[in-house]
Motif scaffolding. Structure first.
Motif, mmCIF file in Angstrom:
data_model
loop_
_atom_site.group_PDB
_atom_site.id
_atom_site.type_symbol
_atom_site.label_atom_id
_atom_site.label_comp_id
_atom_site.label_asym_id
_atom_site.label_seq_id
_atom_site.Cartn_x
_atom_site.Cartn_y
_atom_site.Cartn_z
ATOM 1 N N LEU A 196 119.277 115.474 51.446
ATOM 2 C CA LEU A 196 118.110 116.292 51.109
ATOM 3 C C LEU A 196 116.810 115.521 51.356
ATOM 4 C CD1 LEU A 196 119.233 118.069 47.826
ATOM 5 C CD2 LEU A 196 119.065 119.030 50.127
ATOM 6 N N ASP A 197 116.910 114.196 51.455
ATOM 7 C CA ASP A 197 115.723 113.388 51.710
ATOM 8 C C ASP A 197 115.237 113.505 53.157
ATOM 9 O OD1 ASP A 197 115.752 112.480 49.096
ATOM 10 O OD2 ASP A 197 116.988 110.739 49.593
ATOM 11 N N ASN A 198 116.110 113.908 54.051
ATOM 12 C CA ASN A 198 115.772 113.984 55.476
ATOM 13 C C ASN A 198 116.156 115.341 56.056
ATOM 14 O OD1 ASN A 198 114.907 111.199 55.711
ATOM 15 N ND2 ASN A 198 117.047 110.695 55.389
ATOM 16 N N LEU A 199 115.703 116.403 55.410
ATOM 17 C CA LEU A 199 116.058 117.743 55.854
ATOM 18 C C LEU A 199 115.463 118.057 57.220
ATOM 19 C CD1 LEU A 199 115.568 119.870 52.623
ATOM 20 C CD2 LEU A 199 117.712 119.199 53.682
ATOM 21 N N VAL A 200 116.263 118.684 58.054
ATOM 22 C CA VAL A 200 115.784 119.165 59.346
ATOM 23 C C VAL A 200 115.249 120.566 59.117
ATOM 24 C CG1 VAL A 200 116.443 119.746 61.700
ATOM 25 C CG2 VAL A 200 117.527 117.804 60.554
ATOM 26 N N LYS A 201 113.977 120.798 59.482
ATOM 27 C CA LYS A 201 113.368 122.112 59.287
ATOM 28 C C LYS A 201 113.668 123.028 60.469
ATOM 29 C CE LYS A 201 109.673 121.081 56.112
ATOM 30 N NZ LYS A 201 108.283 121.329 55.784
ATOM 31 N N TRP A 202 113.852 124.283 60.138
ATOM 32 C CA TRP A 202 114.124 125.304 61.142
ATOM 33 C C TRP A 202 112.809 125.779 61.748
ATOM 34 C CZ3 TRP A 202 115.058 131.092 60.154
ATOM 35 C CH2 TRP A 202 115.577 131.702 61.287
ATOM 36 N N ASP A 203 112.789 125.952 63.071
ATOM 37 C CA ASP A 203 111.593 126.449 63.751
ATOM 38 C C ASP A 203 111.701 127.935 64.088
ATOM 39 O OD1 ASP A 203 113.368 126.543 65.857
ATOM 40 O OD2 ASP A 203 112.324 125.054 67.079
ATOM 41 N N GLY A 204 112.770 128.603 63.621
ATOM 42 C CA GLY A 204 112.937 130.038 63.846
ATOM 43 C C GLY A 204 113.751 130.393 65.077
ATOM 44 N N THR A 205 114.162 129.388 65.842
ATOM 45 C CA THR A 205 114.902 129.660 67.079
ATOM 46 C C THR A 205 116.395 129.496 66.872
ATOM 47 O OG1 THR A 205 114.788 127.361 67.825
ATOM 48 C CG2 THR A 205 112.982 128.833 68.489
#
Length: 147
Positions: A27-36
């Protein structure tokens, strides 16, 4: 003999105190979604490994029959497994599976977390998954969801 035992006990405590634990979580290094949506998974066979939020979106599109990409073997009845936790960044999410296209496979979250799930609709069957037909969803956590 008592001095030797005491020395070993003290030595054991000192060694335990010197060991450092890795307290970081994914949870410290979450990859964020860009909607694609992605165009491939991290494996070409089951379970299909999902390592990015875009791959989770690809899974949703495959199950919901909206994917322009065809992945050999990946269907609504396939097995999928999360490799890490993700942040969907409160972007609008389409649930995986619908009445017309239910999820029939196995989804193993492997103890990972999906953060920032956001759904804004008045339709039924809402969540990370919308509709399952004999499908299995296990070992996944939802954090800061908003439906």
């Amino acid at each position: 003999m008592k001095k030797i035992n005491l020395l070993f006990v003290i030595l054991a405590f000192m060694m335990a105190a010197c060991q450092s634990e890795d307290k970081t979580s994914d949870l410290d290094n979450l990859v964020k979604w860009d909607g694609t949506a992605a165009v491939a998974f991290d494996t070409n066979s089951e379970p299909f490994i999902i390592s990015t939020p875009s791959q989770l979106k690809l899974m949703s599109d495959i199950v919901n029959d909206t994917s322009a990409t065809t992945i050999a073997g990946a269907t609504a009845s396939s097995s999928y497994k999360l490799a890490k936790s993700f942040d969907l960044d409160s972007l609008t999410w389409t649930p995986i599976g619908s009445v017309e296209h239910p999820f029939k496979g196995i989804f193993d979250g492997d103890g990972h977390t999906i953060k920032g799930l956001f759904i804004n609709t008045d339709l039924g069957y809402q969540g990370l998954f919308g509709y399952l037909l004999e499908g299995i969803v296990k070992n996944v956590n939802i954090l800061d969801g908003n439906i």
